[in-house]
Design a protein around this motif. Structure first.
Motif, PDB file in Angstrom:
ATOM      1  N   SER A 148      60.779  30.946  69.345  1.00  0.00           N
ATOM      2  CA  SER A 148      61.260  30.415  69.889  1.00  0.00           C
ATOM      3  C   SER A 148      61.147  29.139  67.516  1.00  0.00           C
ATOM      4  O   SER A 148      61.625  28.116  67.898  1.00  0.00           O
ATOM      5  N   CYS A 175      65.906  34.711  75.070  1.00  0.00           N
ATOM      6  CA  CYS A 175      66.499  33.167  75.385  1.00  0.00           C
ATOM      7  C   CYS A 175      67.281  32.479  73.645  1.00  0.00           C
ATOM      8  O   CYS A 175      68.122  31.933  74.233  1.00  0.00           O
ATOM      9  N   ALA A 196      68.797  32.041  78.804  1.00  0.00           N
ATOM     10  CA  ALA A 196      68.754  30.550  78.973  1.00  0.00           C
ATOM     11  C   ALA A 196      69.971  29.923  78.847  1.00  0.00           C
ATOM     12  O   ALA A 196      70.420  29.986  77.687  1.00  0.00           O
TER      13      ALA A 196
HETATM   14  C1  LIG Z   1      62.164  32.579  73.066  1.00  0.00           C
HETATM   15  C2  LIG Z   1      62.026  32.296  74.505  1.00  0.00           C
HETATM   16  N1  LIG Z   1      61.780  32.739  75.588  1.00  0.00           N
HETATM   17  C3  LIG Z   1      61.721  32.231  76.509  1.00  0.00           C
HETATM   18  C4  LIG Z   1      62.002  30.472  76.417  1.00  0.00           C
HETATM   19  C5  LIG Z   1      61.983  30.086  78.204  1.00  0.00           C
HETATM   20  O1  LIG Z   1      63.171  29.895  78.294  1.00  0.00           O
HETATM   21  P1  LIG Z   1      62.912  28.413  79.144  1.00  0.00           P
HETATM   22  O2  LIG Z   1      62.490  27.249  79.118  1.00  0.00           O
HETATM   23  O3  LIG Z   1      64.622  28.992  79.919  1.00  0.00           O
HETATM   24  O4  LIG Z   1      62.452  29.376  80.362  1.00  0.00           O
HETATM   25  C6  LIG Z   1      62.319  30.203  75.310  1.00  0.00           C
HETATM   26  C7  LIG Z   1      61.992  29.215  75.124  1.00  0.00           C
HETATM   27  O5  LIG Z   1      62.206  28.019  74.430  1.00  0.00           O
HETATM   28  C8  LIG Z   1      62.124  31.012  74.253  1.00  0.00           C
HETATM   29  O6  LIG Z   1      61.919  30.017  72.571  1.00  0.00           O
END
Ligand SMILES: Cc1ncc(COP(=O)(O)O)c(C=O)c1O
Length: 373
Positions: A148, A175, A196
């Protein structure tokens, strides 16, 4: 002033057609009743949507489940997997903090040993290390495809080619790559892939997609199945549907799913154009600018470019950029604690560019950002 939105990694801007599709559904709910509108959209919600998600991932439709977020999918599905006492779990250094929290709970309850796959100077995953250390007690390997915090691309296909010969479950958190990189679960040989709808796919909030392999699906211990897939006579349960939908909750935001259907359609129509000129311009220009330190510049990146400004805090920089007409995001190092363990700041500036951001918009954003450094 026209705003330039460089926060696709938070949530991409939905297209007018996606908003229109959702509005049409909500209008129907208000005029004719929600359940009645759902009936009218039965084909889209029960078939078309799954078909599009399956096409995006090169997966069979029966292996796709829909959720309200990536985390709901990832944690909900993995909490149905029985981790053997004392087993080993490998995670990427790019791992999302919520995934690490999940595994840390398993440390306490099952004595699971969590180990981090090391990096090399060239790659965020040391694949030679993986080959040398992979043993029978590695139960599951979890990788965040793109973290992220920045656009580092983990070589999930190459890792999958190694794990294919091994019984460990392979989990890919896609994601931040879903909607910006080509995702093919057959190339990855993964058992679970989650993402997502709201980020690079530019769908609505409140939507998440999971691919679950037949192997994983068969090995999960169902502790619940909702009424779209199961029934009971009060004493005994009967599961009528044993595909990935058995992992879903029946009640959902159907307007969000209608928007996701439209966003997936736009992605599929446009996916040849994935190589993102706008991103290349943004990342190469930021790399040239003085007054900032780029994150993880040693690795190949895509979609996201992040930096720590030399003067002031990331939060101040982002606030000034917003006044100047550019949406950036002050990311927190706490969301990727392994990758950013040595970052000398709690926050960084994150700029992210999806398919729907043009080269001209990036040029405008750069013009507005330069004086702030
Ligand atoms: C790498 C990663 N995994 C999981 C998530 C979680 O996604 P969500 O907020 O849809 O649960 C994020 C959210 O930014 C992410 O960047």
């Amino acid at each position: 002033m026209s705003l330039v939105h460089l926060n696709t990694a938070g949530a991409g801007l939905m297209s007018a057609a996606t908003v229109e599709a959702m509005r049409g559904f909500i209008d129907g709910e208000a005029d004719q009743g929600s359940y009645e509108t759902e009936l009218q959209y039965a084909d889209l919600l029960g078939h078309g949507l799954y078909e599009r998600a399956a096409q995006m991932l090169n997966a069979p439709r029966a292996n796709i489940g829909l959720f309200s977020s990536a985390t709901e999918a990832w944690a909900g599905i993995l909490s149905k997997l029985e981790f053997p006492l004392g087993c080993r779990v490998w995670v990427s250094s790019s791992e999302y903090a919520a995934n690490l929290i999940f595994f840390n709970f398993l440390k306490q309850s099952r004595g699971v040993r969590v180990e981090v796959i090391p990096r090399t100077a060239q790659s965020p995953l040391d694949l030679d290390w993986v080959r040398r250390h992979l043993g029978g007690d590695v139960f599951l390997v979890s990788v965040s495809h793109i973290p992220s915090c920045c656009g580092v691309v983990n070589p999930v296909e190459a890792l999958g080619a190694i794990l294919r010969e091994h019984p460990a479950y392979y989990v890919v958190d896609a994601c931040q790559s879903m909607g910006q990189l080509a995702l093919d679960v057959r190339d990855m040989h993964c058992d679970l892939l989650t993402g997502a709808g709201r980020k690079f796919l530019c769908g609505p909030r409140g939507s998440g997609i999971a691919y679950v392999s037949n192997r994983l699906l068969g090995d999960l211990t169902l502790n619940f199945a909702d009424l779209h897939t199961a029934r009971t006579n009060g004493q005994v349960n009967r599961i009528d549907v044993l595909d990935a939908r058995v992992l879903e909750i029946a009640e959902k935001s159907f307007s969000a799913l209608v928007g996701l259907h439209q966003a997936l359609g736009e992605y599929l129509a446009d996916r040849e154009r994935l190589a993102n000129e706008a991103y290349t311009l943004l990342s190469s220009e930021l790399a040239r600018l003085p007054g900032l330190r780029l994150l993880c510049a040693e690795y190949r990146q895509s979609g996201i470019v992040s930096f720590v400004p030399e003067r002031g805090t990331a939060q101040e920089f982002v606030a000034r950029a917003r006044e100047a007409g550019v949406n950036l995001w002050a990311g927190t190092a706490a969301h990727t604690p392994l990758l950013l363990a040595d970052l000398p700041a709690s926050h960084f500036v994150r700029a992210s560019v999806g398919r729907r951001v043009s080269v001209a918009q990036v040029e405008l954003a750069l013009e507005r950002i330069r004086p702030l450094l």
